[in-house]
Design an enzyme around this catalytic site. Structure first.
Site, PDB file in Angstrom:
ATOM      1  N   HIS A 155      37.373  30.995  73.030  1.00  0.00           N
ATOM      2  CA  HIS A 155      36.439  29.889  72.720  1.00  0.00           C
ATOM      3  C   HIS A 155      37.238  28.286  72.955  1.00  0.00           C
ATOM      4  O   HIS A 155      38.270  28.361  73.136  1.00  0.00           O
ATOM      5  CB  HIS A 155      35.975  29.869  71.047  1.00  0.00           C
ATOM      6  N   ASP A 189      37.252  24.761  71.099  1.00  0.00           N
ATOM      7  CA  ASP A 189      36.997  23.995  69.475  1.00  0.00           C
ATOM      8  C   ASP A 189      35.832  23.131  69.429  1.00  0.00           C
ATOM      9  O   ASP A 189      35.633  22.419  70.451  1.00  0.00           O
ATOM     10  CB  ASP A 189      38.520  23.277  69.226  1.00  0.00           C
ATOM     11  N   HIS A 203      40.685  29.253  74.406  1.00  0.00           N
ATOM     12  CA  HIS A 203      41.964  29.936  73.895  1.00  0.00           C
ATOM     13  C   HIS A 203      41.404  31.030  73.067  1.00  0.00           C
ATOM     14  O   HIS A 203      40.404  31.040  72.537  1.00  0.00           O
ATOM     15  CB  HIS A 203      42.713  28.966  73.100  1.00  0.00           C
ATOM     16  N   ARG A 226      47.056  21.460  62.795  1.00  0.00           N
ATOM     17  CA  ARG A 226      46.121  20.976  64.058  1.00  0.00           C
ATOM     18  C   ARG A 226      45.484  19.759  63.955  1.00  0.00           C
ATOM     19  O   ARG A 226      45.150  19.389  62.870  1.00  0.00           O
ATOM     20  CB  ARG A 226      45.207  22.202  64.464  1.00  0.00           C
TER      21      ARG A 226
END
Length: 273
Positions: free
Chosen positions: A96, A98, A252, A267
């Protein structure tokens, strides 16, 4: 600063820079942006980053905003997401990009390893510009005419909200705020201008203007391109490792093989200027 390409297609490891030192980061900022545009994901080892320092690093690559995903924010820094798991029900062990269900998905992300298992928990990235280039010219032309629906309500993300708030309040708020949206099946990258396959298995639910069977087949074909090893890179995390990636040009996959060990990551999402 030294650069070592990990594969011919994607991914470079950068050494000789202390990301906690604002002067070093500023000195190399233009070079870091250029390397990321070319290599799509870059890695650093043995860094010590406070949440504030990580935010400064992320700002080298674009604008940042407070957390807007389904993960919680750091108590001391609203721009830092907390990704804490033990290798079960992560929802990120699917190829996917993000937040493609947002009108303007993040242009990139900066991920810092606070605590990782001794083994396992690698992350893989795939170049979706290389994926597009692999397609027949007629298929490329056809895909440029299509749009696809993206929806955040993947089961793992919905379950994550339910665990955080059993009353259902967070889930209802997310449903109201983030309705399904359409994105082009092929995006022109805003920095490089290169075409990108912008369909993923986690969030893309339907392709407009074709039958359900055709939609399912196209989504399977296009999202499956991320699985080709020739345009992938795999990174083994260590404590203090940092990855910065282009969220438009890549997808990723967080390998989910480390239960019951704990994994804690910070993140920061990077938006376009």
């Amino acid at each position: 600063m030294q650069i070592e390409n990990i594969t011919p297609c994607i991914g470079s490891e950068i050494t000789g820079i202390d990301l906690s030192d604002p002067s070093q980061v500023e000195t190399h900022a233009a070079a870091l942006r250029a390397i990321l545009a070319e290599r799509q994901v870059i890695f650093f080892r043995d860094q010590e980053l406070s949440p504030a320092a990580q935010v400064r690093v992320a700002q080298v690559f674009g604008k940042i905003e407070p957390v807007s995903s389904t993960f919680p924010a750091h108590p001391d820094e609203p721009h830092v997401e907390l990704l804490i798991s033990q290798g079960t029900r992560t929802g990120t062990d699917i190829w996917h990009a993000d937040l493609t269900w947002q009108t303007s998905p993040p242009a990139g992300a900066c991920l810092y390893a606070v605590d990782v298992p001794e083994t396992g928990g690698d992350t893989m990235w795939a170049s979706m510009t290389a994926a597009f280039d692999s397609l027949d010219k007629n298929m490329q032309s056809y895909l440029r005419t299509l749009r696809a629906t993206h929806n955040w309500e993947a089961p793992a993300l919905s379950d994550n909200l339910a665990r955080r708030d059993p009353t259902g309040g967070l889930y209802r708020a997310a449903r109201e705020k983030y309705v399904p949206i359409e994105q082009p099946v092929v995006l022109e990258h805003p920095t490089t201008g290169k075409p990108v396959v912008f369909v993923n298995a986690l969030y893309t639910t339907h392709i407009r203007g074709v039958t359900n069977d055709e939609s399912s087949a196209l989504i399977a074909l296009l999202s499956g391109l991320a699985k080709v090893p020739e345009w992938q890179v795999r990174f083994r995390w260590r404590k203090g490792s940092v990855a910065v990636w282009d969220n438009i040009a890549t997808q990723h996959y967080a390998v989910n093989d480390y239960h019951p060990a704990a994994r804690r990551m910070h993140r920061v999402a990077i938006r376009r200027e």
